[in-house]
Motif scaffolding. Structure first.
Motif, mmCIF file in Angstrom:
data_model
loop_
_atom_site.group_PDB
_atom_site.id
_atom_site.type_symbol
_atom_site.label_atom_id
_atom_site.label_comp_id
_atom_site.label_asym_id
_atom_site.label_seq_id
_atom_site.Cartn_x
_atom_site.Cartn_y
_atom_site.Cartn_z
ATOM 1 N N GLY A 1 0.802 -1.209 0.000
ATOM 2 C CA GLY A 1 0.000 0.000 0.000
ATOM 3 C C GLY A 1 0.837 1.261 0.000
ATOM 4 O O GLY A 1 1.831 1.375 -0.715
ATOM 5 N N VAL B 1 -0.558 0.460 -7.011
ATOM 6 C CA VAL B 1 -1.171 1.639 -6.394
ATOM 7 C C VAL B 1 -1.633 2.572 -7.511
ATOM 8 O O VAL B 1 -0.911 2.801 -8.481
ATOM 9 C CB VAL B 1 -0.177 2.377 -5.476
ATOM 10 C CG1 VAL B 1 -0.830 3.646 -4.909
ATOM 11 C CG2 VAL B 1 0.287 1.467 -4.338
ATOM 12 N N THR C 1 -4.480 -0.661 -4.353
ATOM 13 C CA THR C 1 -4.658 0.485 -3.465
ATOM 14 C C THR C 1 -4.964 1.718 -4.301
ATOM 15 O O THR C 1 -4.268 2.001 -5.279
ATOM 16 C CB THR C 1 -3.398 0.736 -2.627
ATOM 17 O OG1 THR C 1 -3.085 -0.448 -1.894
ATOM 18 C CG2 THR C 1 -3.603 1.885 -1.656
#
Length: 324
Positions: free
Chosen positions: A6, A158, A189
């Protein structure tokens, strides 16, 4: 949280000359989580995204994205992320398909693999009919879709969506919302900056509110809403002239400075007991023989939370963030 997954941000500071854009920002986003980043113009939202995507370096602090330090290993960060800004960064002279192939080649795919991936994305983003047209002829919603598709040529860990629905029509906006849900389901994420509070409310697992370069609140939408005082019962009489009588009938339930909405055509009553408060309000209105056009148990909106936290509504114009 494990900094290898993350996003992890610890005490990030960033100044442009004498302007402090970020003043010790700290937060985290778990794998597969959608983190909404709210704040007025100039609050530091875009600067935060620019630091995390390695477009600018922080002055102090530490940030780890997908297990890579943004300062020590920016190349690895860039290989792990997708960044979509407020304006699509595309070559208008190339077709949608050609843009996708170009991005694939830039990401290290061989020509055949890049063309195959481009064809997949054209289908996934409902752009088959426009695949051969120059992007310069695309509508705003189509441009946004092809822009996001370019960022997905190689699956990111991400995703940064910096006000991705600005200027989009409702249908295109819903397409972006659906895409965010797909990211979540895929374990990606997502950091979503937006000034559309209903967007953050609908999509985010958690929300952080930034103002003047500082995180001033964070939590789920429900947790933030609870800070405004919880649920309330809203009553709208058929005639505004009945407001004084309604006030008398509800005596004891209303606070001394009871809240009115709009042009004072209604009364809002704190409802700490939820449906029990609503039932008591109904009993009193019936006993007083008053007619109402609407009565409902409501929760605070994220707009009210934003107003309480920042001191001004989300739509208020403020100086834009420093351009870099």
């Amino acid at each position: 949280m494990n900094s290898g997954q993350g996003v992890l941000v610890e005490g990030i500071e960033k100044s442009f000359g004498e302007v402090s854009a970020l003043r010790g920002i700290s937060f985290h986003a778990e794998p597969g989580e959608v983190l909404g980043i709210l704040g007025p113009n100039g609050a530091g939202k875009t600067t935060t995204v620019n630091v995390l995507s390695t477009l600018i370096a922080p002055d102090r602090g530490r940030a780890v994205v997908a297990g890579h330090d943004v300062v020590a290993d920016p190349a690895a960060v860039r290989r792990s992320i997708m960044l979509t800004g407020q304006y699509a960064a595309l070559d208008d002279m190339l077709s949608g398909f050609e843009n996708l192939v170009m991005f694939g080649r830039l990401m290290g795919l061989r020509k055949r693999a890049a063309r195959a991936r481009a064809q997949e994305l054209i289908g996934e983003f409902d752009l088959t009919a426009a695949a051969g047209r120059k992007v310069g002829t695309y509508s705003g919603g189509m441009r946004r879709r092809i822009d996001i598709a370019c960022g997905l040529v190689v699956r990111p860990e991400v995703v940064f969506l910096d006000e991705p629905t600005t200027g989009l029509d409702p249908r295109s906006r819903q397409s972006v919302w659906d895409l965010v849900s797909d990211f979540k389901n895929a374990g990606i994420t997502t950091l979503l900056t937006t000034q559309y509070l209903e967007e953050a409310d609908a999509l985010s697992d958690r929300i952080i509110v930034i103002d003047h370069g500082v995180v001033i609140a964070q939590g789920t939408a429900d947790e933030l809403k609870s800070r405004t005082g919880g649920s309330f019962c809203e009553v709208v009489p058929v005639q505004s002239a009945d407001l004084p009588a309604l006030n008398t009938a509800l005596s004891g339930l209303l606070p001394p400075d009871f809240r009115t909405t709009g042009d004072s055509d209604r009364i809002a009553i704190p409802a700490p007991d939820g449906h029990r408060t609503l039932a008591e309000v109904l009993r009193r209105i019936d006993a007083a023989g008053l007619d109402v056009i609407d009565i409902a148990l409501r929760r605070p909106s994220l707009d009210e939370v934003f107003l309480q936290l920042t001191g001004h509504p989300a739509t208020e114009n403020e100086p834009a963030e420093v351009a870099v």
